[in-house]
Design a protein around this motif. Structure first.
Motif, PDB file in Angstrom:
ATOM      1  N   ASP A 348      60.743  41.046  39.848  1.00  0.00           N
ATOM      2  CA  ASP A 348      61.872  41.927  40.163  1.00  0.00           C
ATOM      3  C   ASP A 348      61.561  42.770  41.403  1.00  0.00           C
ATOM      4  OD1 ASP A 348      59.874  43.302  38.882  1.00  0.00           O
ATOM      5  OD2 ASP A 348      61.235  44.729  37.916  1.00  0.00           O
ATOM      6  N   GLY A 349      61.711  42.166  42.554  1.00  0.00           N
ATOM      7  CA  GLY A 349      61.517  42.897  43.789  1.00  0.00           C
ATOM      8  C   GLY A 349      60.152  42.754  44.409  1.00  0.00           C
ATOM      9  N   GLY A 350      59.268  42.001  43.802  1.00  0.00           N
ATOM     10  CA  GLY A 350      57.957  41.774  44.387  1.00  0.00           C
ATOM     11  C   GLY A 350      57.043  42.976  44.388  1.00  0.00           C
ATOM     12  N   LYS A 351      57.038  43.726  43.307  1.00  0.00           N
ATOM     13  CA  LYS A 351      56.151  44.892  43.201  1.00  0.00           C
ATOM     14  C   LYS A 351      54.701  44.428  43.034  1.00  0.00           C
ATOM     15  CE  LYS A 351      55.170  48.861  40.230  1.00  0.00           C
ATOM     16  NZ  LYS A 351      55.545  49.578  38.987  1.00  0.00           N
ATOM     17  N   PRO A 352      53.758  44.980  43.804  1.00  0.00           N
ATOM     18  CA  PRO A 352      52.344  44.582  43.681  1.00  0.00           C
ATOM     19  C   PRO A 352      51.779  44.944  42.317  1.00  0.00           C
ATOM     20  CG  PRO A 352      52.728  45.765  45.736  1.00  0.00           C
ATOM     21  CD  PRO A 352      53.958  45.932  44.909  1.00  0.00           C
ATOM     22  N   LEU A 353      50.963  44.066  41.775  1.00  0.00           N
ATOM     23  CA  LEU A 353      50.335  44.296  40.473  1.00  0.00           C
ATOM     24  C   LEU A 353      48.818  44.379  40.628  1.00  0.00           C
ATOM     25  CD1 LEU A 353      52.373  41.847  38.179  1.00  0.00           C
ATOM     26  CD2 LEU A 353      52.482  44.354  38.186  1.00  0.00           C
ATOM     27  N   PRO A 354      48.168  45.273  39.895  1.00  0.00           N
ATOM     28  CA  PRO A 354      46.706  45.408  39.973  1.00  0.00           C
ATOM     29  C   PRO A 354      46.007  44.283  39.221  1.00  0.00           C
ATOM     30  CG  PRO A 354      47.563  46.903  38.315  1.00  0.00           C
ATOM     31  CD  PRO A 354      48.763  46.227  38.939  1.00  0.00           C
ATOM     32  N   GLY A 355      45.799  43.182  39.885  1.00  0.00           N
ATOM     33  CA  GLY A 355      45.230  42.014  39.216  1.00  0.00           C
ATOM     34  C   GLY A 355      43.944  41.535  39.842  1.00  0.00           C
ATOM     35  N   SER A 356      43.430  40.446  39.307  1.00  0.00           N
ATOM     36  CA  SER A 356      42.219  39.819  39.834  1.00  0.00           C
ATOM     37  C   SER A 356      42.343  38.305  39.692  1.00  0.00           C
ATOM     38  CB  SER A 356      40.974  40.320  39.104  1.00  0.00           C
ATOM     39  OG  SER A 356      41.078  40.092  37.710  1.00  0.00           O
ATOM     40  N   ILE A 357      41.488  37.599  40.408  1.00  0.00           N
ATOM     41  CA  ILE A 357      41.519  36.137  40.434  1.00  0.00           C
ATOM     42  C   ILE A 357      40.210  35.589  39.873  1.00  0.00           C
ATOM     43  CG2 ILE A 357      41.619  34.095  41.915  1.00  0.00           C
ATOM     44  CD1 ILE A 357      44.284  35.489  41.671  1.00  0.00           C
ATOM     45  N   ALA A 358      40.322  34.670  38.931  1.00  0.00           N
ATOM     46  CA  ALA A 358      39.156  34.019  38.342  1.00  0.00           C
ATOM     47  C   ALA A 358      39.251  32.519  38.582  1.00  0.00           C
ATOM     48  CB  ALA A 358      39.075  34.306  36.848  1.00  0.00           C
ATOM     49  N   ILE A 359      38.095  31.890  38.763  1.00  0.00           N
ATOM     50  CA  ILE A 359      38.008  30.444  38.967  1.00  0.00           C
ATOM     51  C   ILE A 359      37.253  29.851  37.794  1.00  0.00           C
ATOM     52  CG2 ILE A 359      37.273  28.591  40.501  1.00  0.00           C
ATOM     53  CD1 ILE A 359      39.343  30.463  41.742  1.00  0.00           C
TER      54      ILE A 359
END
Length: 471
Positions: A348-359
């Protein structure tokens, strides 16, 4: 004549029996003379002190700290359209630690990877500070005409710290003004050392504060005394000398090889296969900046040994620049040319989220930035990777990518919070949710029907109690 031949023969025999000099570690020399030697065939003899520093150097032709500060500020004025100059702190003796940032939008935060180069970590290894100024000027002079330079300026925030140890440079020794080896002054993963903030050197604290402010994707520090690209881990848990790879060993080997293959002769090394080495396999060190960057800073850092001679004559600097120029540019460009990049946003509007990336299969996560939620996960080309975006309170999202020679972009879009509550209900109740909802509706309808029936019966009873009126 016979005496001269004999002296030459003895000298050759002696020189072949001495171990190569080592730049990162400063291991005390095992021979009583205090002499050390370069690691490449044909390198000259180097004279070191008991603490591992060179005691006889020719500083003529090298920039003094005042010269370097002037050169940095002159660069900032000359190339102000794509750069800014700032300080991250001061040395023990109060010398500013100047940084040059190069970008198409210097000083502005963008959803782009950041890369840093650090030179002169050891005071008696000044080649890096000279080469980094050459790099900055080369980029300034060739922006919009050289494709590689333009790629870097437009897509990377490059930060250059020519001298981390200006005091050591002035004193012509390895350590800083307190005679502390700055590449042993960082917190260590295996041993409780350097954990007291107040005891750390101001140069070390400045670097650590710098990384808390800027989220660097990758970096490299420039050293001297060998010609090789070194990668983590630098130490082992039991202090044994052995190959000890970190979770990202594959991409580290790739990054080191990028530098080595682009170098004039690093990949031709007879001591290090391919011109690269695992730090613990070469010799273990503890409290190093390289491992700390990876563990605590979320930054993939290499230690680059770029000159056999720690302090070569100044007339060799241009040659060393030519040997390293392509390597230095290629390594920076790698942060946008490989791996997976993207953002973590709401639908909904492209709000940034506090996330992380795992492989999957790699025990190391990369955090997205706070402002834009952009992530830059470096991965070795030629592999198939399962990439997962993790956001607290949301169901994780996973995709599979195949990397060839270039990187790829993947944005992760999460549904907004209102939908997230229904997702939680679905997870709890599973596929039977619809059945439960129908049962609830049926019970409610039965309740209404029963209530209506009771109401009608009461109305009839009241009507039967009325008497007829007779006139």
């Amino acid at each position: 004549m016979k005496l001269l031949v004999s002296v030459l023969f003895i000298s050759l025999c002696f020189s072949s029996s001495v171990l190569p000099a080592i730049a990162r570690g400063g291991i005390p020399s095992s021979n009583p003379t205090g002499y050390g030697y370069g690691t490449q065939t044909g390198s000259g003899r180097h004279l070191f002190g008991e603490d591992g520093s060179q005691t006889s150097v020719d500083a003529q032709g090298y920039m003094t700290n005042s010269d370097l500060e002037m050169a940095i500020k002159d660069f900032g004025r000359r190339c102000s359209n794509i750069s800014r100059v700032y300080s991250i702190g001061e040395s023990v003796n109060g010398v500013p630690l100047w940084v040059i940032e190069i970008s198409d939008k210097p000083g502005e935060e963008e959803p782009e990877p950041a890369f840093k180069y650090i030179g002169n970590v050891h005071g008696d290894e000044p080649v890096g500070r000279e080469l980094l100024m050459h790099l900055a000027n080369w980029i300034c002079d060739n922006f919009l005409t050289d494709p590689m330079v333009t790629l870097i300026v437009d897509n990377v925030h490059l930060h250059i710290l020519p001298s981390m140890n200006p005091d050591g440079f002035s004193l012509r020794r390895r350590g800083n003004a307190n005679n502390i080896d700055l590449n042993r002054d960082f917190p260590d993963q295996f041993f409780n050392m350097n954990d007291d903030v107040d005891v750390r050197q101001p140069e070390t604290r400045a670097i650590m504060k710098w990384l808390r402010k800027i989220h660097f994707t990758a970096s490299a520090s420039l050293h001297g005394g060998a010609v090789v690209a070194n990668y983590p881990w630098d130490g082992t848990q039991d202090k044994r000398r052995m190959y000890f790879g970190c979770p990202d060993d594959k991409i580290f080997r790739f990054l080191a090889s990028v530098y080595s293959r682009s170098h004039y002769n690093m990949s031709l090394s007879k001591e290090f296969e391919g011109g690269i080495t695992n730090g613990a396999s070469w010799y273990p060190i503890y409290g190093g900046m390289q491992d700390w960057n990876y563990i605590y800073g979320g930054c993939l850092e290499l230690t680059l040994e770029i000159s056999d001679n720690k302090w070569p004559p100044a007339n060799e600097l241009l040659t060393l620049w030519e040997y390293n120029k392509k390597s230095m540019l290629d390594l920076v460009a790698t942060v946008v040319q490989t791996g997976v990049h993207g953002r973590i946003l709401t639908s909904d509007g492209g709000k940034p989220l506090p996330g992380s990336i795992a492989i999957n299969g790699i025990d190391y996560t990369v955090k997205a930035s706070t402002a834009f939620a952009d992530y830059h996960r470096l991965l070795a080309p030629g592999g198939r990777y399962e990439v997962t975006a993790i956001v607290p309170g949301y169901k994780s999202k996973t995709t599979v990518i195949s990397l060839e020679e270039s990187g790829t972009n993947v944005d992760f879009i999460f549904d907004p919070e209102v939908d997230r509550r229904w997702d939680s209900i679905s997870i709890i109740w599973g596929p039977r949710l619809e059945v439960y909802l129908l049962m609830i509706v049926a019970v409610f309808l039965l309740f209404l029907c029963r209530r209506r029936t009771i109401s009608r019966l009461k109305q009839r009873q009241l009507a039967g109690l009325k008497r007829p009126v007779v006139v």
